[in-house]
Write an enzyme that holds these catalytic residues in place. Structure first.
Site, PDB file in Angstrom:
ATOM      1  N   THR A 240      10.955  -6.412  -7.353  1.00 48.88           N
ATOM      2  CA  THR A 240      11.657  -5.146  -7.173  1.00 48.88           C
ATOM      3  C   THR A 240      11.293  -4.431  -5.882  1.00 48.88           C
ATOM      4  OG1 THR A 240      12.137  -3.027  -8.267  1.00 48.88           O
ATOM      5  CG2 THR A 240       9.875  -3.839  -8.420  1.00 48.88           C
TER       6      THR A 240
ATOM      7  N   ASN B 111      12.476  -1.159  -6.338  1.00 45.75           N
ATOM      8  CA  ASN B 111      12.763   0.005  -7.165  1.00 45.75           C
ATOM      9  C   ASN B 111      14.219   0.428  -7.065  1.00 45.75           C
ATOM     10  OD1 ASN B 111      12.036   1.900  -9.135  1.00 45.75           O
ATOM     11  ND2 ASN B 111      11.780   3.492  -7.604  1.00 45.75           N
TER      12      ASN B 111
ATOM     13  N   GLY C 125      17.668  -3.449 -13.638  1.00 47.29           N
ATOM     14  CA  GLY C 125      18.486  -2.371 -14.168  1.00 47.29           C
ATOM     15  C   GLY C 125      17.723  -1.143 -14.612  1.00 47.29           C
TER      16      GLY C 125
ATOM     17  N   THR D 189      16.264  -4.139  -8.313  1.00 49.17           N
ATOM     18  CA  THR D 189      15.367  -5.094  -8.954  1.00 49.17           C
ATOM     19  C   THR D 189      16.111  -6.422  -9.112  1.00 49.17           C
ATOM     20  OG1 THR D 189      14.300  -3.289 -10.165  1.00 49.17           O
ATOM     21  CG2 THR D 189      13.912  -5.494 -10.994  1.00 49.17           C
TER      22      THR D 189
ATOM     23  N   ARG E 157       2.497  -5.615  -8.607  1.00 48.36           N
ATOM     24  CA  ARG E 157       3.255  -4.379  -8.446  1.00 48.36           C
ATOM     25  C   ARG E 157       2.640  -3.551  -7.321  1.00 48.36           C
ATOM     26  NH1 ARG E 157       7.147  -1.443 -10.456  1.00 48.36           N
ATOM     27  NH2 ARG E 157       6.952   0.589 -11.467  1.00 48.36           N
TER      28      ARG E 157
END
Length: 594
Positions: free
Chosen positions: A423, A425, A497, A405, A135
């Site tokens: 992702t 975002n 989502g 994403t 991340r």
């Protein structure tokens, strides 16, 4: 659409299941045939009305591939096929998953990309499990109050658009390190198919066309992205237009040859820093060169004879899903119960879980208060609160549509399984392009708490644990999950989502183990509900009977419609041992099997 009523007995709604040939590859249009087995529905209400097949130019036989050797479901038809092609050439499941992830970075530029990051959950044969966190991290110059004005108020848009919203990308370094540890093919051969997809191009599909139209203002504000998503006449690309990404192809070829150094150091790194900072960002070359992936211990639990393996912090998803399952575990979940009662229970469990998000943060920076949510005491307390009347009305707005994403799920006949969510975002991330590279940068900084105690753009309340600090990773809703039974993976699932990822993954897990055992397709197609506490409202997908909605209102719920959906991808095993790959019919994607 046909509607079929039977006696009011059962669990949630579903769509038809169908059979397909073992090696089928189905993408955005689907190519299977099948019939509805009404005797197997065991449902109070059957409808196809909650799924808009014409919107995606397919029918109710779509979205599924079956095979004996391996299967992949992802947010892209080209991407899933690239993954199974890698395995056909001798690659293993990690090779295929990494290749699929890079291809998704090309095929879904509004959803993910090499300018972002993600998670990968791996369960290898003989039971070893790995959770990799690549991340994005806060830049070294990031500060706790960087999105507040002199009055301490949140500055609208600063954490979502432009250079200040950009966190340090981890996609390339993370997938490289995962491949180095578990892959079998040469790195270059794994990345090359994505570079070729970018160079050769593909036709703009409906949801990408929609995303471009929804975000023309943001894309136009960036000179590079404005040009990238317009044709030679200065018109925005539309459905059916060819989309070639030559700059991205060149960048991917460099990454294929040089590994992460091509991205995290040198000319491309300098271009990333310049692009972000020209738009008000705070990136430094040191942010990129110092980036490190984290390996974490996954969340482990038991649910009705299944081992559940899911995402730990900085994701809230795995812990909260396990807390919901623990709460439901001793309860009567029979499909003979009234439909409204089961919906009521699921909604209250969701609400109770979502309201606990404040305990989460990057575990490298904060304590492990989240572990209390996995204990019997929390489940017992939650069960006591979900009996009786429910929510008070609210006028809080819906969170915005979140398409930034993508996910891939994969399983093979050797006992390996992967669930990986990647992702940038928001849709098109920060809408900051890196000239000459094809890279679109993330806006992951918005997943931090700009001001603890106040909700972010997606209606999730900020917390001290998720406050901004340099090199910290923000809390996520991403919920890559694997289920194991009798020491064999039987389900790999996850999705896109925003805040709705968790509730949707939870429902697919629930339906595939309770309502429709060993039928991942029905579990995927079943109508969904969502309750995240704030706003205090139960959202129901189209298709639920009006009588059920009325009953829920009488129970105290404020009932609203779905305005946007999570997009889930899953691979399961059916009663015959076949792999069944399914992409979500609520958006586009691809399912491929061998």
């Amino acid at each position: 659409m046909k509607t079929l009523f039977s006696s009011l007995v059962s669990a949630l709604l579903l769509l038809s299941s169908c059979q397909s040939s073992p090696t089928v590859v189905s993408g955005n249009t689907g190519n299977e045939s099948g019939v509805v087995s009404t005797s197997a529905l065991n449902a109070s209400f059957y409808s196809e009305g909650h799924l808009d097949f014409p919107k995606w130019k397919r029918d109710n036989t779509c979205c599924t591939a079956r095979g004996r050797k391996a299967a992949i479901a992802s947010g892209g038809s080209h991407s899933s096929k690239i993954g199974t092609d890698i395995m056909a050439k001798g690659g293993n499941l990690v090779d295929a998953s990494v290749a699929t992830a890079f291809a998704l970075a090309v095929e879904r530029p509004h959803s993910c990309g090499i300018g972002g990051g993600g998670f990968l959950l791996l369960r290898k044969r003989k039971g070893s499990t790995y959770f990799y966190d690549f991340r994005e991290t806060a830049p070294l110059k990031a500060t706790r109050d960087m999105y507040l004005n002199e009055k301490g108020e949140i500055i609208p848009g600063k954490s979502t658009e432009g250079g200040a919203a950009v966190a340090v990308p981890g996609f390339v370094k993370g997938l490289y390190d995962i491949h180095k540890a578990h892959g079998s093919m040469p790195w270059e051969k794994v990345v090359k198919p994505a570079a070729e997809l970018a160079a050769n191009g593909y036709k703009i599909y409906p949801s990408l066309a929609e995303a471009i139209q929804r975000n023309t203002t943001e894309l136009q504000a960036d000179a590079y992205l404005g040009k990238l998503f317009q044709n030679d006449k200065g018109e925005w690309l539309k459905e059916g237009d060819a989309f070639v990404q030559r700059d991205l192809a060149s960048t991917l070829n460099a990454i294929a040859k040089q590994g992460p150094k091509a991205f995290h150091q040198g000319a491309i790194a300098k271009a990333i820093v310049k692009a972000a900072n020209d738009r008000g960002g705070i990136l430094q070359l040191k942010d990129l060169s110092d980036y490190r992936m984290a390996q974490r211990r996954p969340i482990l639990g038991e649910w009705r004879g299944f081992q559940v393996i899911s995402a730990p912090p900085p994701s809230a998803g795995g812990t909260l899903m396990m807390a919901m399952l623990n709460t439901l575990a001793p309860m009567d979940l029979s499909t003979s119960r009234p439909l409204v009662d089961n919906i009521d229970r699921l909604a209250r469990v969701m609400k109770a879980a979502y309201l606990e998000r404040g305990v989460f943060g990057d575990s490298d920076f904060v304590g492990k208060q989240y572990q209390a949510l996995l204990k019997d005491e929390f489940a017992t307390k939650t069960r006591a609160t979900i009996v009786g009347k429910g929510d008070m009305p609210t006028n809080k707005p819906l969170p915005p549509d979140d398409r930034g994403t993508a996910h891939l799920s994969a399983m093979d006949g050797l006992g390996n399984a992967v669930a990986s969510t990647i992702t940038i975002n928001g849709s098109f991330g920060a809408a900051v392009g890196v000239p000459g590279t094809g890279i679109i940068l993330n806006n992951e900084m918005d997943d931090f708490s700009s001001k603890p105690g106040e909700p972010n753009a997606y209606g999730l309340i900020g917390s001290e644990n998720n406050s901004i600090e340099p090199r910290k990773r923000p809390v996520s809703s991403m919920t890559p999950t694997i289920l194991v039974k009798n020491d064999e993976p039987v389900l790999a699932v996850g999705g896109a989502g925003g805040s709705r990822i968790l509730s949707s993954v939870f429902q697919v897990v629930y339906h595939s183990t309770v309502t429709y055992p060993q039928d991942v397709r029905r579990a995927m197609f079943a109508p969904r509900l969502h309750h995240q506490g704030v706003p205090d409202r139960l959202d129901l997908e189209d298709g639920f009977p009006e009588s059920v909605k009325a009953s829920l209102r009488s129970n105290g719920f404020t009932v609203g419609p779905f305005k946007w959906h999570a997009q889930i991808e899953a691979v399961g095993r059916d009663a015959d041992g076949d792999f069944v790959a399914v992409f979500d019919p609520r958006d586009e994607g691809g399912a491929s099997a061998r």
